[in-house]
Design a protein around this motif. Structure first.
Motif, PDB file in Angstrom:
ATOM      1  N   ILE A 195      -3.256   7.422  -2.413  1.00 14.34           N
ATOM      2  CA  ILE A 195      -2.901   6.003  -2.330  1.00 14.34           C
ATOM      3  C   ILE A 195      -4.160   5.153  -2.456  1.00 14.34           C
ATOM      4  N   CYS A 236      -4.424   0.485   1.333  1.00 20.07           N
ATOM      5  CA  CYS A 236      -3.571   0.846   2.475  1.00 20.07           C
ATOM      6  C   CYS A 236      -3.395  -0.344   3.416  1.00 20.07           C
ATOM      7  N   LYS A 242       1.022   0.640   3.889  1.00 19.84           N
ATOM      8  CA  LYS A 242       1.602   1.232   5.105  1.00 19.84           C
ATOM      9  C   LYS A 242       3.109   1.463   4.933  1.00 19.84           C
ATOM     10  N   ILE A 255       3.583   4.531   2.950  1.00 23.23           N
ATOM     11  CA  ILE A 255       3.284   5.726   3.740  1.00 23.23           C
ATOM     12  C   ILE A 255       4.466   6.092   4.633  1.00 23.23           C
ATOM     13  N   ARG A 256       5.051   5.102   5.296  1.00 24.90           N
ATOM     14  CA  ARG A 256       6.190   5.374   6.178  1.00 24.90           C
ATOM     15  C   ARG A 256       7.380   5.929   5.405  1.00 24.90           C
ATOM     16  N   VAL A 300       1.195  12.386   1.913  1.00 28.62           N
ATOM     17  CA  VAL A 300       0.015  11.631   1.496  1.00 28.62           C
ATOM     18  C   VAL A 300      -1.214  12.433   1.902  1.00 28.62           C
ATOM     19  N   VAL A 360      -6.380   8.732   0.711  1.00 34.89           N
ATOM     20  CA  VAL A 360      -6.216   7.279   0.752  1.00 34.89           C
ATOM     21  C   VAL A 360      -7.569   6.629   0.499  1.00 34.89           C
ATOM     22  N   ASN A 402      -4.711   3.431   9.411  1.00 38.01           N
ATOM     23  CA  ASN A 402      -3.929   4.420   8.682  1.00 38.01           C
ATOM     24  C   ASN A 402      -4.275   5.855   9.050  1.00 38.01           C
ATOM     25  N   LEU A 407      -1.962   9.161   9.333  1.00 44.06           N
ATOM     26  CA  LEU A 407      -2.242  10.274   8.421  1.00 44.06           C
ATOM     27  C   LEU A 407      -3.479  11.046   8.893  1.00 44.06           C
TER      28      LEU A 407
END
Length: 375
Positions: A9, A12, A17, A20-21, A31, A34, A45, A49
Motif C-alpha cells: 500500500i 496509509c 486505513k 486495510i480494514r 497487507v 506499506v 498503522n 499491521l
C-alpha cells in the motif's frame, strides 16, 4: 477464496486505513508492505499491521519483492507520477484510488502507459459498489423505468475532512472538488447511461467552508457547492447537485433515474460514525424506491449492509465489495470492472465542470471523452 493476494500500500492515511480494514475481511488477502512519509501515519498503522514492512516512499516500497499487488492511496496530485513509475518498473496489478490524475496533461500520459501494462489496473470508484447502488443500477438495466432519459445525483454532505498536510484544501493538489470527489458521480452517470458525455455546464462557488482557514498565507480555493449538467451523445442528460455544508439530513445522497415507465430513486446515508445515534436512534438504512406511472405509488425497499462490512469504512460497505472484485481479477482472471478508461473519462468530466465554472461557459468534451475544449 483459497488463493492468496499480498498487498503493498502506497499511502496509509484516512482512505488507506479503510482499505486495510476491508482487506482484512477477505480470506486469502493480506497487507505485507506499506509506504508513507508521515511518521505518525506509520505508527498508527503499525498497530493494525504488526507483521508488515513499513517504509517511506515508493522507491523503498518497490525495493523488496514481498507483495503481489499495489494499492495507491496517496494524495491525489501524486497518483499520475506514481502510476507512471510503477508502469515503468513493475508488472504488478494495481488498484489506484480516484481521481486517477488531476491535470488534463496527465490524461494522455497515463492512458498511453497503462495500455502497455500487462497486469490488471482497477480504478477505485467505491460508489459503484454500495449495495443499494448496485441494486439501483440493476433495476435500471432490467428496464424497470423503461429507457433511461434523465438522471440526477444530489449530495448534501459535510465539508472535506482534514488530511495530512492539508493537501485537500487547494485545487492544485486535489484537482478541484468536482474532480476530487465528484468523479465518483460522473462515473455513475456514465455507468447508468452507458453513453459518453459531450457537453458540460456548471455553476459553483466557495461560499462557506474553509474560508476562515489559512495555510502559509493562502486561503483554500476549493468550491463547496455546485450544479453540474452533463449532456450525453444519445440525448440523455444527467445533473449533479452538490452541497458540502448540509450534513444535517437523514440521507446524504439521493440518486434518481427517470424513464417513460417510472422513476427510480436510491437513498444513501452518510458515514455511520457521524450519525448521532444517542439522540436520533439507529442510523438510517439505504433504500431503493420505484415509483411507476401506472399504477401510481412508490414501492420502497431497504438495502441493508452486513454490520461488519459497514463498520470497516465510510462508504456503505462498497470498499469491501470493490476489493472482492479486484481480488478475483488478480487471482482468477476475472474482468476489471472499473478500467483506466473509466477513471480517466470521469476525471475529464470533472475537469470540464471546473473549467465551466471558471469560464462561465459550456464546455465541449472531445477526443472520445479524454479531453475538453478549455476556453
Amino acid at each position: 477464496m483459497s488463493k492468496t493476494l499480498r498487498y503493498g500500500i502506497l499511502g496509509c492515511g484516512m482512505m488507506g486505513k479503510e482499505h486495510i480494514r476491508n482487506i482484512a475481511l477477505i480470506d486469502g488477502a493480506s497487507v505485507t508492505a506499506v509506504a508513507d512519509p508521515d511518521g505518525a501515519m506509520q505508527t498508527e498503522n503499525q498497530a493494525m499491521l504488526p507483521e508488515a514492512r513499513f517504509c517511506h516512499d515508493l522507491d523503498e516500497l518497490l525495493s523488496v519483492d514481498d507483495f503481489d499487488a499495489l494499492l495507491i492511496a496517496s494524495p491525489n496530485y501524486q497518483h499520475a507520477e506514481q502510476l507512471l513509475t510503477v508502469f515503468e518498473r513493475t508488472q504488478l496489478p494495481i488498484l489506484v484510488e480516484k481521481p486517477i490524475c488531476t491535470t488534463i496533461e496527465d490524461v494522455a500520459r497515463v492512458r498511453e502507459a497503462a495500455a502497455a501494462h500487462p497486469a490488471p489496473i482497477w480504478v477505485a470508484m467505491e460508489y459503484r459498489y454500495m449495495p443499494a447502488i448496485t441494486q439501483f443500477v440493476k433495476q435500471v438495466r432490467d428496464g424497470d423505468i423503461g429507457p433511461l432519459q434523465m438522471a440526477t445525483i444530489c449530495e448534501h454532505r459535510f465539508p472535506f475532512l482534514e488530511k495530512v498536510g492539508d493537501w485537500n484544501r487547494f485545487n492544485r493538489n486535489s484537482g478541484g472538488t468536482l474532480v476530487e470527489k465528484c468523479c465518483h458521480f460522473f462515473d455513475l452517470m456514465r455507468l447508468l447511461t452507458q453513453d459518453e458525455a459531450v457537453r458540460v455546464m456548471a455553476s459553483g462557488a466557495a461560499d462557506h467552508n474553509h474560508q476562515d482557514e489559512t495555510y502559509e498565507g493562502e486561503t483554500p480555493d476549493i468550491i463547496d457547492n455546485a450544479f453540474v449538467i452533463v449532456d450525453f451523445a444519445s440525448g440523455k442528460r444527467a445533473m449533479l447537485e452538490l452541497n458540502m455544508f448540509a450534513e444535517g439530513s437523514r440521507f446524504q445522497e439521493r440518486i434518481t433515474a427517470i424513464g417513460p415507465k417510472a422513476k427510480l430513486e436510491c437513498l444513501l446515508p452518510g458515514p455511520g460514525r457521524f450519525w448521532p445515534e444517542e439522540t436520533l436512534g439507529p442510523a438510517p438504512v439505504s433504500q431503493v424506491i420505484v415509483s411507476p406511472r401506472e399504477p401510481k405509488g412508490p414501492i420502497e425497499s431497504e438495502i441493508p449492509v452486513d454490520p461488519t462490512i459497514l463498520e470497516a469504512g465510510d462508504h456503505n460497505g462498497s470498499t469491501y465489495y470493490q476489493h472482492v472484485g479486484f481480488y478475483k481479477a488478480v487471482t482468477e482472471g476475472a474482468e476489471v470492472e472499473v478500467t483506466v478508461e473509466d477513471g480517466l473519462k470521469a476525471v475529464v468530466i470533472g475537469m470540464a465542470a471546473q473549467e465551466s465554472i471558471r469560464s462561465g461557459r459550456a464546455v465541449e468534451i472531445v477526443d472520445g471523452g479524454f479531453g475538453f475544449n478549455a476556453v
